[in-house]
Design an enzyme around this catalytic site. Sequence first.
Site, mmCIF file in Angstrom:
data_model
loop_
_atom_site.group_PDB
_atom_site.id
_atom_site.type_symbol
_atom_site.label_atom_id
_atom_site.label_comp_id
_atom_site.label_asym_id
_atom_site.label_seq_id
_atom_site.Cartn_x
_atom_site.Cartn_y
_atom_site.Cartn_z
ATOM 1 N N ASP A 71 -0.846 2.518 -2.852
ATOM 2 C CA ASP A 71 0.270 3.349 -2.211
ATOM 3 C C ASP A 71 -0.472 4.666 -1.777
ATOM 4 O OD1 ASP A 71 2.396 5.203 -1.840
ATOM 5 O OD2 ASP A 71 3.058 5.236 -4.007
ATOM 6 N N LYS A 83 -1.357 12.481 5.364
ATOM 7 C CA LYS A 83 -0.640 11.206 5.816
ATOM 8 C C LYS A 83 0.152 12.003 7.035
ATOM 9 C CE LYS A 83 2.480 7.790 4.079
ATOM 10 N NZ LYS A 83 3.068 7.345 2.626
ATOM 11 N N ASP A 104 13.748 7.451 -1.861
ATOM 12 C CA ASP A 104 12.444 7.854 -2.265
ATOM 13 C C ASP A 104 12.503 9.326 -2.257
ATOM 14 O OD1 ASP A 104 9.837 8.306 -2.222
ATOM 15 O OD2 ASP A 104 9.279 6.605 -1.107
#
Length: 624
Positions: free
Chosen positions: A25, A86, A208
Amino acid sequence: MALLQIAEPGQSSNPHEHRVGIGIDLGTTNSLVATVRSGTPSILKDHQQHSLLPSVVHFAENDVIVGLAAKTFINQDASNTIVSVKRFMGRSRADIRFQHPYQLEGSDQDMPSFVTSQGNKTPVEISAHILAALKHRAEQNLVHDITGAVITVPAYFDEAQRQATRDAAQLAGLNVLRLLNEPTAAAIAYGLDQNTQLQQDQNFAIYDLGGGTFDISILRFSKGVFEVLATGGHTALGGDDIDRLIVKYAKQQFSLESLSNQQHTELMQLAKAAKEQLTTENTVNLIFNTHHLTLTQDLLQQIIQPVTDRSLQVCQRVLRDAKLKTEQIQAVILVGGSTRTPAVQHAVANFFHKEPLCSINPDEVVALGAAITANQLVGNSSDGTLLLDVTPLSLGLETMGGLVERIIPRNTPIPVTRRQEFTTYQDGQTAMLIHVVQGERDLVEHCRSLAKFELRGIPPMTAGAARIEVTFQVDADGLLNVSALETTSGVQSKIVIKPSYGLSSEDTERLLLEGFQYAQQDKLARHLQETKVEAQREIEALKQALQIDEALLNTEESQRLHSAVKILEHTIEGDDLEKIEQAVQNLKIYSDMFAAMRMNRHIDHALKGTRVDDWATTSQDKDH
Ligand code: ADP
Ligand code: MG
C-alpha cells in the site's frame, strides 16, 4: 468486438517451487507491505515492530533517509524532505495546482523534479525510495526471494499516474505483478469476493479517510469481477484537518490568539496524540504549557463534524452518480487511519444505515488485500480464482471526422485484448495515423490524447480494400499496448503507452461525468460527423468515376451532377445536418443515374470479350 486473449502472469509451472508475493500500500501519508504466510495475510514490520512506514523521504548530504527517521526533518529541512509525493505522481507541472513547500523544476508538460541538496529528484525516483525501503523490510522478514509485488493505487488514478507508479516500482527493483485499486484491495481483504454462491450483484462502499485525503468508491461485484461504479473524494480532507480543528478549539478554550510556528507545531502534535488516544479511551487530557483541556468522545464528535459532514456530502454525490440508494449497498468498509475515530465510524453508520466493517485494522486493510492478490498471482492460491481489475476510462482511437471508436470500454476487466479491423479512406493510401485516446466522449477533442503513431508501407489499394487490424492490449499491470497490422502485406507498427503527463482525480471524474451528461449531444455530433465523412467519401468516389466516364453524360446531365456535388460540398462545410442530408439525397438522384450508365457500359465491355460457349444459354444474341 470479441474478447480474444486473457493471459495471467506468474502462474507457477512447478508447484513445489516457493514463490512469494508481496502486497504494497503506497500511501500518501503512510505505506505498508504485507504477505501471505501459511495461508494468512500479515503485515511485515520493521525491527522495531512498526507496521507503518511514513511516506517521507529526506535527502541528507550523502544519504537518503526514508520513513520515521525522515519525519524529524520535515520542519527543520523542508525543501530536502519530501512528504506526500504521491500527489505529484504522473502529473505534469501544469497539473500541480495545490500548495506545497517545494521548489520544482521542469517545463509545464513534463514530469517536474524537486530541487534537493542531492540534485533534482523526480516523484518517480522519490517513490522508488519508499518502495525500496518496503522491499528491504520484506526481505528482512522473508526467507525466500520475492517473486513479485501487487501495488495499490487509488481507483481514480489515470494511466499516467499508474505508469509513474509502475516506473517507481521498477526503479526499486520490484517485479510488478499488478496494480490494484485500493478499494478493491480492501474488499478482497474482507473476502467480499469469496461469496460465489450469490447469484445477484453486490454493491460495496469503501470509505477511506487517511491523513490528508478522502476517497469514497462504490464497487459492484458481479460474476467474479469488481467494477468501479463511481469514485469521489477530496484531495485535502483527512486526519490533518481533524488535528487542525482540535487545535482551533483548544486555542479558543485557552484564549490563545497567536502562536509561534514552534508552538503551533507542538499543539498540533498534542492534538493528534489526543485524537488517537480517544479511539480507545473515553476521556483524554490535553495539557499545553499551563493550559488544560479535557476531551471526550462526544466533544470530539462535535469538533470534527465539519470533516465528517463534508465527507458525507461527497458520499451522497457519489451514490447519486452510481444511481444507488443507501439500501442498495450491501457492505460499507472503513479504510484509512482516521476511520479509527469512533465519531467517524458513527457518522458513516448513520449515513449508510448500517454498521461499517472495521474488524480489520483500517490502516492495514489495503495492504492485506494486495498481499492476498499477490499470493494468487504468483500461483499459490488453492481456489484458483483470480481477481480482475478494470480499466478506469474507455480506450479507443480516432477515426475519420475526429470521432472516437471505443475499443476497450471503461470498466472492462483486465488483462484484456481487443482487436478491430479498420481500412483506408483514400485510394492509394500508404500510411495511417493511429491516434489513441482515453475518455467517454464521442469526439476526439473532448477526450484525452494518449499517443499517436503511424503505420507506413501499406500497399496502395483502392479505398476500403486494405485490412488494418488494430489490437489494444491492456496487460495485467494495466500497461496499454497498441499495435496495427496490415494483414495482406504484414506491415506492422506498435506503441506502448507511457503518457508523459497525467490527469488529476478531478479531471478523471470530470471526463466520466461529461461522458454521461453529453451522451445525447455526442450522439448528434457523431451522427453529423459520420454523415459528413460519408458525404465526403461519396464525393471523392464520384469525382474519380467522372474522370474515367464523364463522356457517358450529356452536357445537361453533367452540369446537374457537378452542381449537386458543389451544393453538397458547400453544405458539409456547415453543421446543418438536415441540409446535408437533403444535399446527399439530391446528389444521389444524379449519381445513381450515372452509376447505372457506368454499369451498363461495363457490362457491355465485359460481354464483348466472351466467347459463344460461355454465354450459349443466356446471351446468344449478344455474341458478335
Ligand atoms: P494515508 O492513506 O493518507 O497514507 P493513513 O491511512 O495512514 O493515511 O492515515 C493517517 C491518518 O490516520 C493520520 O491523520 C493519523 O493521525 C490518523 N490516525 C492514525 N491512528 C489513529 C487513531 N488511532 N485514531 C484516529 N486517527 C488515527
Ligand atoms: Mg491510504
